[in-house]
Design a protein around this motif. Structure first.
Motif, PDB file in Angstrom:
ATOM      1  N   GLY A 228       0.789  -1.197   0.061  1.00 59.11           N
ATOM      2  CA  GLY A 228      -0.052   0.111  -0.027  1.00 59.11           C
ATOM      3  C   GLY A 228       0.979   1.273   0.051  1.00 59.11           C
ATOM      4  N   TRP A 229       2.000   1.192  -0.002  1.00 57.22           N
ATOM      5  CA  TRP A 229       3.031   2.445  -0.020  1.00 57.22           C
ATOM      6  C   TRP A 229       2.784   3.240  -1.203  1.00 57.22           C
ATOM      7  N   PRO A 230       2.307   4.617  -1.085  1.00 55.37           N
ATOM      8  CA  PRO A 230       1.792   5.330  -2.228  1.00 55.37           C
ATOM      9  C   PRO A 230       2.760   5.919  -3.057  1.00 55.37           C
ATOM     10  N   TYR A 231       4.010   5.917  -2.913  1.00 52.95           N
ATOM     11  CA  TYR A 231       4.931   6.227  -3.932  1.00 52.95           C
ATOM     12  C   TYR A 231       5.696   5.267  -4.867  1.00 52.95           C
ATOM     13  N   ARG A 232       4.975   4.056  -4.794  1.00 53.71           N
ATOM     14  CA  ARG A 232       5.435   3.040  -5.605  1.00 53.71           C
ATOM     15  C   ARG A 232       5.520   3.530  -7.218  1.00 53.71           C
ATOM     16  N   SER A 233       4.446   3.943  -7.475  1.00 55.34           N
ATOM     17  CA  SER A 233       4.398   4.402  -8.852  1.00 55.34           C
ATOM     18  C   SER A 233       5.453   5.438  -9.515  1.00 55.34           C
ATOM     19  N   LEU A 234       6.178   6.007  -8.573  1.00 52.24           N
ATOM     20  CA  LEU A 234       7.320   7.132  -8.907  1.00 52.24           C
ATOM     21  C   LEU A 234       8.582   6.475  -8.661  1.00 52.24           C
ATOM     22  N   LEU A 235       8.672   5.177  -8.458  1.00 53.29           N
ATOM     23  CA  LEU A 235       9.988   4.496  -8.696  1.00 53.29           C
ATOM     24  C   LEU A 235      10.327   4.396 -10.273  1.00 53.29           C
ATOM     25  N   PRO A 236      11.737   4.421 -10.449  1.00 50.94           N
ATOM     26  CA  PRO A 236      12.078   4.297 -12.035  1.00 50.94           C
ATOM     27  C   PRO A 236      11.690   2.796 -12.672  1.00 50.94           C
ATOM     28  N   SER A 237      11.374   2.798 -13.770  1.00 50.53           N
ATOM     29  CA  SER A 237      10.869   1.559 -14.220  1.00 50.53           C
ATOM     30  C   SER A 237      12.144   0.472 -14.182  1.00 50.53           C
ATOM     31  N   GLY A 238      12.159  -0.782 -14.158  1.00 54.70           N
ATOM     32  CA  GLY A 238      13.086  -1.779 -13.851  1.00 54.70           C
ATOM     33  C   GLY A 238      13.661  -1.696 -12.491  1.00 54.70           C
ATOM     34  N   VAL A 239      13.016  -1.187 -11.604  1.00 51.94           N
ATOM     35  CA  VAL A 239      13.313  -1.234 -10.174  1.00 51.94           C
ATOM     36  C   VAL A 239      12.732  -2.483  -9.626  1.00 51.94           C
ATOM     37  N   GLY A 240      13.216  -3.536  -9.066  1.00 56.49           N
ATOM     38  CA  GLY A 240      12.424  -4.432  -8.480  1.00 56.49           C
ATOM     39  C   GLY A 240      12.003  -4.096  -7.254  1.00 56.49           C
ATOM     40  N   VAL A 241      10.816  -4.840  -6.879  1.00 53.83           N
ATOM     41  CA  VAL A 241      10.077  -4.393  -5.552  1.00 53.83           C
ATOM     42  C   VAL A 241       9.859  -5.495  -4.912  1.00 53.83           C
TER      43      VAL A 241
END
Length: 82
Positions: free
Chosen positions: A4-17
């Motif tokens: 539910g972390w609200p900033y996940r969409s702001l991470l650069p593409s290709g970053v593993g989560v």
């Protein structure tokens, strides 16, 4: 990251989560090393989520640091000195 972390969409593409349960949010603060991941002990769901990615998990008792509002990354500078 915590579910539910609200900033996940702001991470650069290709970053593993790796998502950990909200009740184990403290365990989302880890130190990655070439050998694996250092994370706070006592968070079995978060440790299982990390281990499921093939990373070796080393659980470290940081309960004293947690009481002082510290976490794994607060200690990471010390790792370089060892």
């Amino acid at each position: 990251c915590v579910d539910g972390w609200p900033y996940r969409s702001l991470l650069p593409s290709g970053v593993g989560v790796i998502t950990v349960p909200r009740e184990e949010a403290y365990a989302a603060n880890v130190v990655a090393t070439p050998q694996g991941v250092l994370m706070a002990a006592g968070f079995s769901k978060a440790a299982a989520a990390v281990a499921a990615t093939g990373r070796h998990v080393t659980a470290v008792d940081v309960s004293a640091f947690r009481r002082a509002d510290g976490s794994m990354t607060c200690l990471s500078v010390l790792l370089g000195l060892c």
